[in-house]
Design a protein around this motif. Structure first.
Motif, PDB file in Angstrom:
ATOM      1  N   GLU A 165       0.838  -1.024   0.093  1.00 37.60           N
ATOM      2  CA  GLU A 165      -0.055  -0.053   0.113  1.00 37.60           C
ATOM      3  C   GLU A 165       0.891   1.445  -0.074  1.00 37.60           C
ATOM      4  N   LEU A 166       1.022   1.722  -1.211  1.00 32.00           N
ATOM      5  CA  LEU A 166       1.759   2.998  -1.444  1.00 32.00           C
ATOM      6  C   LEU A 166       0.973   4.042  -2.340  1.00 32.00           C
ATOM      7  N   PHE A 167       1.323   5.169  -2.082  1.00 33.82           N
ATOM      8  CA  PHE A 167       0.953   6.225  -3.050  1.00 33.82           C
ATOM      9  C   PHE A 167       1.708   6.161  -4.642  1.00 33.82           C
ATOM     10  N   GLU A 168       0.964   5.192  -5.332  1.00 34.16           N
ATOM     11  CA  GLU A 168       1.514   5.139  -6.868  1.00 34.16           C
ATOM     12  C   GLU A 168       2.085   6.232  -7.306  1.00 34.16           C
ATOM     13  N   ASN A 169       1.103   7.477  -7.538  1.00 29.96           N
ATOM     14  CA  ASN A 169       1.634   8.745  -8.420  1.00 29.96           C
ATOM     15  C   ASN A 169       2.700   9.631  -7.581  1.00 29.96           C
ATOM     16  N   LEU A 170       3.009   8.989  -6.467  1.00 28.09           N
ATOM     17  CA  LEU A 170       4.055  10.126  -5.827  1.00 28.09           C
ATOM     18  C   LEU A 170       5.445   9.234  -5.992  1.00 28.09           C
ATOM     19  N   SER A 171       6.371  10.096  -5.669  1.00 24.27           N
ATOM     20  CA  SER A 171       7.760   9.563  -5.821  1.00 24.27           C
ATOM     21  C   SER A 171       8.073   8.653  -4.365  1.00 24.27           C
ATOM     22  N   VAL A 172       9.344   7.861  -4.745  1.00 18.54           N
ATOM     23  CA  VAL A 172       9.741   7.195  -3.637  1.00 18.54           C
ATOM     24  C   VAL A 172       9.720   8.182  -2.461  1.00 18.54           C
ATOM     25  N   TYR A 173      10.599   9.037  -2.524  1.00 15.98           N
ATOM     26  CA  TYR A 173      10.765  10.224  -1.416  1.00 15.98           C
ATOM     27  C   TYR A 173       9.613  10.691  -0.675  1.00 15.98           C
ATOM     28  N   ASP A 174       8.594  10.828  -1.654  1.00 12.18           N
ATOM     29  CA  ASP A 174       7.570  11.663  -1.053  1.00 12.18           C
ATOM     30  C   ASP A 174       6.599  10.645  -0.424  1.00 12.18           C
ATOM     31  N   ASN A 175       6.725   9.368  -0.600  1.00  9.34           N
ATOM     32  CA  ASN A 175       6.225   8.285   0.030  1.00  9.34           C
ATOM     33  C   ASN A 175       6.658   8.153   1.444  1.00  9.34           C
ATOM     34  N   LEU A 176       8.136   8.396   1.397  1.00 11.74           N
ATOM     35  CA  LEU A 176       8.845   7.992   2.848  1.00 11.74           C
ATOM     36  C   LEU A 176       8.528   9.263   3.644  1.00 11.74           C
ATOM     37  N   LEU A 177       8.357  10.445   3.156  1.00 11.66           N
ATOM     38  CA  LEU A 177       7.914  11.558   3.898  1.00 11.66           C
ATOM     39  C   LEU A 177       6.897  11.532   4.544  1.00 11.66           C
ATOM     40  N   PHE A 178       5.718  10.497   4.426  1.00 16.13           N
ATOM     41  CA  PHE A 178       4.658  10.220   5.037  1.00 16.13           C
ATOM     42  C   PHE A 178       4.813   9.693   6.419  1.00 16.13           C
ATOM     43  N   ALA A 179       6.019   9.076   6.485  1.00 11.76           N
ATOM     44  CA  ALA A 179       6.504   8.473   7.785  1.00 11.76           C
ATOM     45  C   ALA A 179       7.226   9.196   8.603  1.00 11.76           C
ATOM     46  N   ASN A 180       8.147  10.110   7.960  1.00  8.68           N
ATOM     47  CA  ASN A 180       8.936  10.950   8.587  1.00  8.68           C
ATOM     48  C   ASN A 180       9.767  11.931   7.862  1.00  8.68           C
ATOM     49  N   LEU A 181       9.940  13.184   8.533  1.00 10.16           N
ATOM     50  CA  LEU A 181      10.419  14.459   7.753  1.00 10.16           C
ATOM     51  C   LEU A 181      11.680  14.616   7.860  1.00 10.16           C
ATOM     52  N   ASP A 182      12.339  13.641   8.430  1.00  6.42           N
ATOM     53  CA  ASP A 182      13.918  13.672   8.691  1.00  6.42           C
ATOM     54  C   ASP A 182      14.687  13.316   7.268  1.00  6.42           C
ATOM     55  N   ASN A 183      15.005  14.156   6.508  1.00 10.28           N
ATOM     56  CA  ASN A 183      15.730  13.977   5.049  1.00 10.28           C
ATOM     57  C   ASN A 183      16.847  13.041   5.248  1.00 10.28           C
ATOM     58  N   GLU A 184      17.919  13.217   6.528  1.00 12.04           N
ATOM     59  CA  GLU A 184      18.945  12.486   6.728  1.00 12.04           C
ATOM     60  C   GLU A 184      18.757  10.966   6.906  1.00 12.04           C
ATOM     61  N   LYS A 185      17.520  10.637   7.778  1.00 10.42           N
ATOM     62  CA  LYS A 185      17.304   9.468   8.069  1.00 10.42           C
ATOM     63  C   LYS A 185      16.663   8.631   6.638  1.00 10.42           C
ATOM     64  N   ILE A 186      15.999   9.564   5.885  1.00  9.41           N
ATOM     65  CA  ILE A 186      15.395   8.946   4.382  1.00  9.41           C
ATOM     66  C   ILE A 186      16.544   8.365   3.723  1.00  9.41           C
ATOM     67  N   ASP A 187      17.440   9.499   3.499  1.00 12.20           N
ATOM     68  CA  ASP A 187      18.474   9.325   2.691  1.00 12.20           C
ATOM     69  C   ASP A 187      19.385   8.035   3.077  1.00 12.20           C
ATOM     70  N   HIS A 188      19.669   7.742   4.486  1.00  9.64           N
ATOM     71  CA  HIS A 188      20.359   6.905   4.883  1.00  9.64           C
ATOM     72  C   HIS A 188      19.758   5.436   4.594  1.00  9.64           C
ATOM     73  N   LEU A 189      18.222   5.418   4.671  1.00  8.92           N
ATOM     74  CA  LEU A 189      17.742   4.058   4.621  1.00  8.92           C
ATOM     75  C   LEU A 189      17.780   3.807   2.995  1.00  8.92           C
ATOM     76  N   LEU A 190      17.612   4.900   1.947  1.00 11.74           N
ATOM     77  CA  LEU A 190      17.774   4.692   0.746  1.00 11.74           C
ATOM     78  C   LEU A 190      18.903   4.174   0.357  1.00 11.74           C
ATOM     79  N   GLU A 191      19.938   4.735   0.860  1.00 11.86           N
ATOM     80  CA  GLU A 191      21.199   4.178   0.586  1.00 11.86           C
ATOM     81  C   GLU A 191      21.479   2.585   1.144  1.00 11.86           C
ATOM     82  N   LYS A 192      21.120   2.302   2.341  1.00  9.72           N
ATOM     83  CA  LYS A 192      21.221   1.097   2.804  1.00  9.72           C
ATOM     84  C   LYS A 192      20.328   0.077   2.126  1.00  9.72           C
ATOM     85  N   PHE A 193      19.092   0.653   1.490  1.00  8.96           N
ATOM     86  CA  PHE A 193      18.638  -0.457   0.682  1.00  8.96           C
ATOM     87  C   PHE A 193      18.679  -0.460  -0.507  1.00  8.96           C
TER      88      PHE A 193
END
Length: 194
Positions: free
Chosen positions: A53-81
């Motif tokens: 269940e994701l927002f299909e018309n939004l970007s990966v980054y925008d989907n992740l922003l719904f959970a957390n607004l911390d850009n550093e944490k988002i980028d860390h996970l994107l790199e890790k995954f």
């Protein structure tokens, strides 16, 4: 049913379709109310549904922003995954395996202690199923990951503790040294049918 989970590790619950795996998860997560339950838990639970269940018309980054607004944490996970290059890609253009990774990352951004994953390899090809399996193995070193699956072969090497649901009962089929050494179990779930 009486269950207790260690403070980290991977617990697998095997069972055929219709055996009650998803119902058990919904009880633990407090979503299913047709059972009496006594849940002692001081940890934050995150539940990943089988359906992606994701927002299909939004970007990966925008989907992740719904959970957390911390850009550093988002980028860390994107790199890790291994998805940093897909950061601005719309979800609808991703493969099912990539969508599953976004779903997992979004849950991790809520910083759970206990992650429930219902059939995490469902609708994935073998390559992506193995990638998700490896991710679960890494996550379980830090938090408790509980998965339901009918794919015993895929997750057997990852599991620290394994159960099988049959005939409305839960049978312990594997328990390694992680659970034997960890006597301080923080979560305890006791479920009794009405």
């Amino acid at each position: 049913l009486n269950l207790s989970f260690p403070d980290h590790g991977c617990i697998t619950i095997y069972g055929e379709s219709g055996s009650g795996k998803t119902t058990l998860f919904q009880i633990i997560a407090g979503l299913y109310k047709d059972y009496e339950e006594n849940i002692e838990n001081n940890r934050k639970i995150e539940y990943l549904f089988q359906e992606i269940e994701l927002f299909e018309n939004l970007s990966v980054y925008d989907n992740l922003l719904f959970a957390n607004l911390d850009n550093e944490k988002i980028d860390h996970l994107l790199e890790k995954f291994d998805m940093i290059e897909l950061k601005n890609q719309k979800v609808k253009k991703l493969s099912n395996g990539e969508k599953r990774r976004v779903q997992i990352m979004r849950s991790l951004l809520n910083e759970p202690d206990l992650l429930l994953m219902d059939e995490p390899s469902a609708s994935l090809d073998q390559k992506n199923a193995v990638i998700v399996c490896d991710m679960i193995k890494q996550l379980s070193k830090e938090i408790t990951v509980v998965i339901t699956t009918h794919d015993e072969a895929l997750f057997d090497d990852v599991a620290d503790i394994s159960y099988r649901i049959e005939h409305r009962s839960l049978e312990l089929i594997k328990e390694n040294s992680l659970s034997q050494l960890d006597h301080d179990r923080k979560g305890h779930e006791s479920v009794k049918k009405k």
